[in-house]
Every structure is written in structure tokens, then in C-alpha cells.
Write a protein that holds these residues in place. Structure first.
Motif, PDB file in Angstrom:
ATOM      1  N   MET A 149       1.129  -1.581   0.190  1.00  0.00           N
ATOM      2  CA  MET A 149      -0.579  -0.480   0.386  1.00  0.00           C
ATOM      3  C   MET A 149       1.085   1.548   0.206  1.00  0.00           C
ATOM      4  O   MET A 149       0.547   2.119  -0.789  1.00  0.00           O
TER       5      MET A 149
ATOM      6  N   PRO B 240      -9.462  10.297  -2.466  1.00  0.00           N
ATOM      7  CA  PRO B 240      -9.833   9.293  -2.731  1.00  0.00           C
ATOM      8  C   PRO B 240      -9.369   8.824  -1.606  1.00  0.00           C
ATOM      9  O   PRO B 240      -8.905   7.344  -1.002  1.00  0.00           O
TER      10      PRO B 240
ATOM     11  N   LEU C 243      -9.845   6.691   1.207  1.00  0.00           N
ATOM     12  CA  LEU C 243      -9.052   5.227   2.118  1.00  0.00           C
ATOM     13  C   LEU C 243      -8.797   5.487   3.346  1.00  0.00           C
ATOM     14  O   LEU C 243      -8.692   3.750   3.806  1.00  0.00           O
TER      15      LEU C 243
ATOM     16  N   LEU D  18     -12.051   4.160   4.905  1.00  0.00           N
ATOM     17  CA  LEU D  18     -12.128   2.499   4.901  1.00  0.00           C
ATOM     18  C   LEU D  18     -10.686   2.116   5.598  1.00  0.00           C
ATOM     19  O   LEU D  18     -11.708   0.830   6.802  1.00  0.00           O
ATOM     20  N   VAL D  19      -9.797   1.927   5.605  1.00  0.00           N
ATOM     21  CA  VAL D  19      -9.023   1.865   6.475  1.00  0.00           C
ATOM     22  C   VAL D  19      -8.962   1.636   7.826  1.00  0.00           C
ATOM     23  O   VAL D  19      -9.112   0.261   8.930  1.00  0.00           O
TER      24      VAL D  19
ATOM     25  N   VAL E 227      -7.822  -4.295   1.835  1.00  0.00           N
ATOM     26  CA  VAL E 227      -8.215  -2.903   1.612  1.00  0.00           C
ATOM     27  C   VAL E 227      -7.788  -1.930   1.290  1.00  0.00           C
ATOM     28  O   VAL E 227      -7.445  -1.604  -0.069  1.00  0.00           O
ATOM     29  N   GLY E 228      -6.852  -1.927   1.839  1.00  0.00           N
ATOM     30  CA  GLY E 228      -5.863  -0.499   1.912  1.00  0.00           C
ATOM     31  C   GLY E 228      -5.056  -1.036   0.659  1.00  0.00           C
ATOM     32  O   GLY E 228      -4.693  -0.585  -0.536  1.00  0.00           O
TER      33      GLY E 228
ATOM     34  N   GLY F 277      -7.136  -0.353  -2.390  1.00  0.00           N
ATOM     35  CA  GLY F 277      -7.415   0.504  -2.701  1.00  0.00           C
ATOM     36  C   GLY F 277      -6.722   1.467  -3.593  1.00  0.00           C
ATOM     37  O   GLY F 277      -6.630   2.469  -4.519  1.00  0.00           O
TER      38      GLY F 277
ATOM     39  N   ILE G 128      -6.166   0.636  -7.109  1.00  0.00           N
ATOM     40  CA  ILE G 128      -7.318   1.272  -7.731  1.00  0.00           C
ATOM     41  C   ILE G 128      -7.066   2.827  -7.899  1.00  0.00           C
ATOM     42  O   ILE G 128      -7.294   3.305  -8.848  1.00  0.00           O
ATOM     43  N   ILE G 129      -6.873   3.719  -6.400  1.00  0.00           N
ATOM     44  CA  ILE G 129      -6.386   5.256  -7.175  1.00  0.00           C
ATOM     45  C   ILE G 129      -5.096   5.015  -7.438  1.00  0.00           C
ATOM     46  O   ILE G 129      -5.318   6.117  -8.161  1.00  0.00           O
TER      47      ILE G 129
END
Length: 429
Positions: free
Chosen positions: A67, A222, A226, A229-230, A247-248, A251, A254-255
Motif C-alpha cells: 500500500m 480518494p 481510503l 475505509l482502512v 483493503v488498503g 484501494g 485502484i487509486i
């Protein structure tokens, strides 16, 4: 002899330049063989690497490293710094303040201090030079602000501590928020006092139009999502730290592709750096586990606790000695290696004194954070100086004023455990 000889050999091998992981593994194996014999030791060597690496919680480490690497190679960090630059740059010393603010934001996105220092050095130091900032302030700020990633969650240091001591990683993450913000505030205070005393090292930049400042917030959303979410997932209990790391990482990918301009070559470079860092950390953990078997066989931790109990020192005096040892070790040894190497001895001792394991995790993390910028090792200073084409000596001169702020914050965290334990207690109840 069972304790003294392997311990001495460990120090000698590290001083001779052997990697920490191998030094721990070799001396641990020899020490265990001296204590329990070669056949049981061979059994330990046969099973320990797999059993250690197969720990589910350790999968959090490569995911958070990935990440960090993906975000560092996309334009997200640059957009984050630009936003802070536009809002703070017109203040005297504002570009340095912007570097601290951007590093704080990046720390909430990734747990790698070296990645943070390298990314911010490439982005912010050229801007500070363009406006006439002294290199000592520019490189020193970037190097020390990068250490926020080892305190502000998600933090690799807190993850390693949680795995080795079986302490809740989610609680450690929550405990790191206030100390991380307090540390950033300490850096801001040092910068403001420094430029007030020496205005020539940080000329004020022109103030941009309000519309431009407001527009700079848009590209950062974005990253804010993130973070929500994390960390929101961990703090709410909806997902575990390992799931949050996955998830991170997804994400960040994607970002990076959708908004950060991440190219294929940069993605490959992020994977290479992730593999290299993960292999290094896992090797150190495996070596430390072998060394831990040796310590357990000799009953060194229990004997240390018994010996300390006979000392004419109060509990807080013993704690200060331990903190001093961590600070001295930080001058010479890698920070994660210090944590892995010392916890089998210091953690049982501190727990026997009645201290909170979460609070002690923050103290250990804070002391190792200071080690990232102290000579002669000072990894963050070397990284920031290299990324900005600056002399290392200049970087170390730049971090010296910040060390005063670091020790003030460390003193506050030791004297007021509530600073670390307030948020975990609030959410727990």
C-alpha cells in the motif's frame, strides 16, 4: 556461560556487519544447542521458519508495505503536498509546515517511514530550494516527518509489536493516534521557533488565490476515502487489521491507476520493493524466534526479572533505564531489529512491573522512531539526503533541533499514559 557466550557472539557478529537476521539465527541456534543439546535444536530449526512465516497476522506486513509503495509512486502524495503547500506556503516556514502536514497525511495511508521520507524528499525539497529555504531545514524536516509513519496507524512497528507480544493490533493502532498527532505538533513548534529565530532560512512564499487553494482539495479525496475505509474499518471492529491491510493495498492500486497516474514500470518497482522489504522483515522475525527459543531454554527473561526485583530502584526508575537502552540501541541498530531483538527480555520485565502492554508498545515505538534520525545510522536521514541529492551531514544538522521536540513528546508520553490509552479506552467502552 550458556547466556554470556551467545550474547557476546551476537554483538560481535552485528558489529562485523552480519545481517541481523543471520546473526540472531546463528547465535540462537548455538545458544540453544549449548542449553538443550543439538537434537532438540535441530527440531527447532526444522519447524520454526515455517511456523513463524505461516502466522496469519504477519500477512498484514506485506500488504501495508505494498500500500505504501503504490501510493508513494503515484501522484497522490504529490497532490497531498500541493494542497498543504497552497494552504500553508505563504507563512514563513510554511513549506516545511506543509511537508509535516503532508507526511502526517501520508502516514495515515501507509506504515513505511522510509517510503514516506523518500517520497516527500523528492517532492518537497526541490520546492523549498526554489523559494530559498536552507537545506538543513528542508532535509531535516522531511527526514524527521517521515518517522510519523512508524507511529500513526497503520504502522509496521506496532504490527510487529502486536504479533510478538500478542497484543491487540487494533488497540495499538488506536493508541498511536494521539501520540502521532502530538509528535507532528512538536515538529510544527520546532519549525516555528526555528524560523522566528532565523528568518533567513525560510523566506515566505506568495499567497495563492483562494480559488486555487480550494481546488487543490479535490484531487486528495480518494486518499481521504481510503483512510476512512482502512482505519474506520479497524476502529469500528467491522474488519480485522489483516483485512484492512488487504483493503488498503487494493484501494491504493485502484487509486494509483485511476487517479494517480501509476504506470506499469512503477507498479513493478513497487512490487520489487515490497518483496525486498517483506523478505527482510520475515527473515529477522524468524531469526528472532530461534533466538527466543534459546532465551527460553536458559530462562534468561525470568532470571532478569528476579534480578531486577532485587535492585533498589522504583518501577519508574527501571522503566527509564529500559527507555535509555532503547535510545542508545537506536544509534546503531535498525529499528524493527531492535524491537524484535529486545522484546523477549523487556516485555516480561515491564509486565512484571505492572505497566500496560499497549502503553509500553507506544513507548517502544516512540523510542525507535527517534532512532530513525539519530546518527550514525539514522536511516531516514540517509534516505532523505539521497532522494534530494544533499549531503548526509547537512541532513543530520537539520534534524538536531527536532530531537529536542522528540524528547519533550517522549517525556509527556511516559509521564501521562492517558495520552496513549485514552482513545483505546474510549472506544472499548
Amino acid at each position: 556461560m550458556d547466556v554470556a557466550l551467545p550474547m557476546t557472539a551476537l554483538v560481535v557478529l552485528i558489529c562485523l556487519g552480519m545481517p541481523i537476521a543471520y546473526a540472531l539465527g546463528v547465535t540462537g541456534a548455538v545458544g540453544a544447542a549449548m542449553a538443550i543439546g543439538w537434537m532438540p535444536t535441530l527440531g527447532v530449526l526444522q519447524t520454526t521458519p515455517y511456523r513463524t512465516a505461516a502466522n496469519f497476522l504477519l500477512s498484514t506486513i506485506p500488504l501495508f508495505i505494498l500500500m505504501a509503495e503504490l501510493l508513494a509512486r503515484s501522484s497522490i502524495v504529490r497532490n497531498l503536498y500541493r494542497m498543504c503547500f497552497l494552504w500553508l506556503g505563504h507563512i514563513r516556514g510554511g513549506l516545511a509546515l506543509a511537508a509535516v502536514a503532508a507526511s502526517t497525511g501520508f502516514a495515515a495511508l501507509a506504515g513505511s517511514s522510509t517510503a514516506a521520507a523518500a517520497a516527500m524528499a523528492r517532492i518537497s525539497v526541490p520546492e523549498m530550494r526554489r523559494y530559498g529555504y536552507d537545506d538543513r531545514l528542508a532535509v531535516g524536516t522531511v527526514a524527521v516527518a517521515g518517522t510519523l509513519s512508524i507511529m500513526i496507524p497503520p504502522s509496521l512497528g506496532l504490527i510487529i509489536y502486536g504479533v510478538l507480544t500478542e497484543t491487540s493490533i487494533g488497540s495499538l493502532f488506536m493508541a498511536g493516534v494521539v501520540p502521532g498527532i502530538l509528535t507532528a505538533a512538536g515538529y510544527v513548534t520546532v519549525i516555528l521557533l526555528w524560523v522566528k529565530r532565523r528568518p533567513d532560512i525560510a523566506p515566505a512564499a506568495p499567497k495563492p488565490p483562494r480559488a486555487e487553494r480550494v481546488a487543490s482539495i479535490r484531487p486528495v479525496w480518494p486518499a481521504a476515502v481510503l483512510v476512512g475505509l482502512v482505519l474506520g474499518g479497524i476502529y469500528s471492529g467491522a474488519i480485522t487489521a489483516t483485512e484492512a491491510a488487504a483493503v488498503g493495498a487494493m484501494g491504493a492500486l485502484i487509486i494509483g491507476i485511476g487517479w494517480g497516474g501509476l504506470r506499469r514500470s512503477e507498479f513493478a518497482e513497487a512490487l520489487r520493493h515490497t518483496l525486498r522489504s517483506t523478505a527482510m522483515i520475515f527473515a529477522i522475525v524468524i531469526g528472532a524466534m530461534i533466538f527466543g527459543y534459546y532465551l527460553a531454554a536458559t530462562r534468561a527473561p525470568q532470571e532478569l526479572i528476579d534480578w531486577v526485583g532485587t535492585l533498589p530502584l522504583p518501577a519508574w526508575g527501571i522503566l527509564l533505564v529500559i527507555v535509555l537502552i532503547y535510545l542508545v540501541l537506536g544509534f546503531f541498530i535498525d529499528q524493527l531489529a531492535i524491537v524484535i531483538l529486545t522484546l523477549p527480555l523487556t516485555f516480561p520485565l515491564v509486565m512484571s512491573l505492572g505497566y500496560d502492554p499497549i502503553w509500553f508498545g507506544i513507548i517502544v515505538t516512540k523510542t525507535t522512531e527517534i532512532g530513525l534520525v539519530t546518527p550514525p545510522l539514522g536511516m531516514n536521514v540517509f534516505v532523505a539526503a539521497s532522494a534530494s541529492n544533499t549531503r548526509v551531514e547537512t541532513g543530520f544538522k537539520g534534524v538536531m533541533p527536532f530531537l529536542i521536540g522528540e524528547f519533550v513528546v517522549l517525556g509527556l508520553l511516559i509521564a501521562l499514559p492517558e495520552l496513549s490509552l485514552w482513545l483505546p479506552g474510549l472506544i472499548a467502552y
